[in-house]
Scaffold this motif. Structure first.
Motif, short mmCIF file in Angstrom:
data_model
loop_
_atom_site.label_atom_id
_atom_site.label_comp_id
_atom_site.label_asym_id
_atom_site.label_seq_id
_atom_site.Cartn_x
_atom_site.Cartn_y
_atom_site.Cartn_z
N LEU A 76 -16.39 8.02 53.17
CA LEU A 76 -17.31 6.62 53.40
C LEU A 76 -16.79 5.46 52.91
O LEU A 76 -16.77 5.42 51.77
CB LEU A 76 -18.56 7.07 53.07
N ALA A 113 -21.93 1.04 54.84
CA ALA A 113 -20.71 1.75 55.06
C ALA A 113 -20.29 2.09 56.38
O ALA A 113 -21.09 2.12 57.33
CB ALA A 113 -20.60 2.84 54.06
N MET A 114 -18.96 2.74 56.71
CA MET A 114 -18.78 3.30 57.63
C MET A 114 -17.53 4.37 57.36
O MET A 114 -17.16 4.62 56.46
CB MET A 114 -18.07 2.24 58.75
N VAL A 153 -15.01 4.98 64.67
CA VAL A 153 -15.53 4.60 63.40
C VAL A 153 -17.01 4.59 63.58
O VAL A 153 -17.83 4.23 64.38
CB VAL A 153 -15.23 2.91 63.60
N LEU A 154 -17.68 5.24 62.65
CA LEU A 154 -19.31 5.62 62.63
C LEU A 154 -19.96 4.82 61.81
O LEU A 154 -19.45 4.76 60.55
CB LEU A 154 -19.43 6.89 62.77
N PRO A 155 -21.17 4.45 61.96
CA PRO A 155 -21.89 3.64 61.13
C PRO A 155 -22.64 4.65 59.94
O PRO A 155 -23.00 6.04 60.47
CB PRO A 155 -23.15 2.90 61.75
N VAL A 156 -22.61 4.29 58.84
CA VAL A 156 -23.52 4.86 57.75
C VAL A 156 -24.33 4.13 57.15
O VAL A 156 -24.15 3.25 56.42
CB VAL A 156 -22.39 5.71 56.72
N GLY A 157 -25.69 4.41 57.56
CA GLY A 157 -26.62 3.56 56.93
C GLY A 157 -26.38 2.08 57.10
O GLY A 157 -25.73 1.53 58.15
N ASN A 158 -26.78 1.23 56.16
CA ASN A 158 -26.47 -0.17 56.20
C ASN A 158 -25.16 -0.70 55.49
O ASN A 158 -24.97 -1.74 55.37
CB ASN A 158 -27.70 -0.91 55.71
#
Lengths: 140, 363
Positions: free
Chosen positions: A85, A72-73, A65-70
């Motif tokens: 996303l 989403a993941m 599981v990877l962070p996308v900005g503030n």
């Protein structure tokens, strides 16, 4: 601002993603449910009627599981799918309406004559994937 | 008579910092209170850079304490320590950067780059370590505005050393291309990749703030920046003109959609000041920026006039904050910069922008 997640737990044996939000809501989302509901263009297409029904994802695993900005993941699955996303709002909605959405998926699957089982792979473990009974946290 | 630490705290509870609008006893500002008989000494550590007002704040606190604790002798030491943007361990914050602030607008030509460079220089003048990332790949302006030419040195195989001038570290695609009139004829994916390299393959040196000068619009560059780095916040620049405000609203909405907090709105070209007679006129209309702030519940950070000096100084590579540091316009920029820094300090501590903890369990 809408609810923001505080913790995400990946229960790898039971294939459940547990997500807790800062408004005290907490949902357990089966990996299969997340996979077939991926907001990716590969799944949703580029407009109404362009959706591609996802089949045979009963035993899909989440690798990462990877962070996308503030906001989403990104979920990386073991079937190679990684373009979805999942925004916090989207995950919240999946949790809140889990039962209806899952029922809706099963109906579509039946109408299309598809199966949740993976095509050629022999079934190893059944029973792990919940069928949409959301609710209580504190899973051990 | 003798005093206790509680007396000092109690007294500072009644004194408001004009920048943060909070009292000096709360928010971990007060440190190191020492009392020895009638001698009281303490440190004030501000969460924002404010070199130009340290003395003012020191005098204000000393006077207040002397009045509140009669007979005391007070010595106050004021410094600033910029708060780091809280991110979950493991989230990809850029190395060497504590806070990233995007300067954006919907429309082109409203003075984003000019505002961005002056705000960056104002923050540096207040004692912060500041970097400038020119994210306008198609039309880089920062090399000219900062009066920097030449190519950045490489540091090992994968990194570039940022260029610098006026105490600012800077990186722009403009430093990497052959000449001023070389166009970047690129499609979206190339642009996104170039931006990522400028951001991550630059050896930023211990920055309190990285100011990102975004191109106009709500497309590839804006979106990929919002997705790839945890931005502390965004500043929107607009003119009071309806047609600019319309696009500024879209810019603001885009940041909201991707979970980036809005620091506030700067109104540029608010009034035109005639260079012959000094007459001030609202040629683009008035009150537009304030109204937009009210509509979206964000802060009006300040306004700047359409003044020929800003244009001339910035075009010649010596922006107003460095060419006329004590003038009224530089004062406005510094005030805006301080306000941004204060808001960023508040946002940096806000945990809702933190990526949640991810736990993998064998259950």
């Amino acid at each position: 601002m809408s609810a923001h997640p505080t913790e995400i737990k990946l229960h790898q044996q039971s294939r459940l993603l547990e997500i807790a939000f800062d408004d005290d809501a907490c949902y357990q989302l089966p990996y299969e449910f997340l996979r077939v509901s991926s907001p990716s263009a590969e799944v949703r297409g580029h407009g109404v009627g362009q959706e591609t029904l996802q089949v045979g994802k009963k035993n899909v695993d989440i690798l990462e599981v990877l962070p996308v900005g503030n906001y989403a993941m990104k979920i990386v699955y073991d079937d190679g799918h990684d373009s979805g996303l999942y925004t916090w709002d989207y995950l919240y909605n999946l949790g809140k309406h889990q039962a209806e959405l899952w029922q809706d998926y099963l109906e579509k699957l039946e109408a299309a004559g598809g199966s949740r089982e993976h095509g050629s792979e022999p079934e190893v473990k059944a029973g792990g994937c919940g069928s949409g009974s959301g609710g209580g946290c504190g899973h051990h | 008579m003798s005093f206790s630490e509680a007396d000092v705290q109690g007294a500072l509870k009644n004194l408001i910092d004009p920048n943060t609008r909070k009292d000096f006893a709360s928010g971990k500002v007060l440190k190191n209170v020492k009392i020895d008989g009638n001698n009281v000494s303490l440190d004030i550590v501000l969460g924002y850079p404010a070199k130009s007002v340290w003395d003012e704040i020191r005098a204000m606190i000393e006077a207040h304490l002397k009045a509140a604790l009669p007979g005391s002798s007070v010595s106050v030491n004021v410094t600033s320590k910029v708060v780091q943007h809280t991110v979950q361990h493991g989230a990809k914050l850029v190395d060497g950067v504590r806070n990233i602030i995007a300067v954006a607008s919907g429309k082109g030509g409203v003075g984003k780059s000019t505002t961005a460079v002056n705000i960056a220089l104002a923050l540096a003048a207040e004692g912060a370590r500041v970097g400038m990332l020119d994210a306008d790949i198609y039309g880089p302006s920062q090399p000219t505005m900062l009066g920097i030419s030449g190519q950045p040195a490489t540091d090992g195989e994968h990194f570039m050393t940022p260029m610098s001038n006026y105490g600012l570290q800077a990186m722009s695609i403009g430093f990497l291309i052959a000449s001023d009139d070389t166009p970047m004829i690129w499609r979206g994916p190339m642009v996104t990749q170039a931006l990522d390299q400028l951001l991550r393959q630059t050896r930023w040196d211990d920055l309190d703030y990285l100011i990102v000068d975004l191109p106009p619009g709500t497309g590839d560059i804006q979106l990929s920046l919002a997705q790839q780095v945890p931005l502390t916040g965004a500043v929107i620049v607009t003119t009071p003109q309806d047609i600019a405000l319309m696009d500024a609203r879209k810019g603001l909405k885009m940041f909201e959609k991707v979970g980036v907090k809005i620091v506030g709105i700067v109104e540029n070209m608010s009034t035109h000041i005639c260079s012959k007679c000094g007459h001030e006129e609202h040629i683009f209309g008035s009150g537009g920026g304030e109204k937009m702030c009210a509509d979206y519940d964000t802060e009006f950070l300040g306004s700047l006039p359409l003044d020929i000096r800003i244009r001339e100084q910035t075009d010649s590579g010596k922006p107003t904050v460095v060419s006329d540091p004590d003038g009224n316009i530089a004062k406005s920029y510094k005030q805006i910069a301080r306000r941004i820094a204060v808001k960023v300090a508040e946002m940096a501590q806000n945990r809702t922008s933190v990526f949640p903890k991810v736990v993998v369990q064998n259950t």
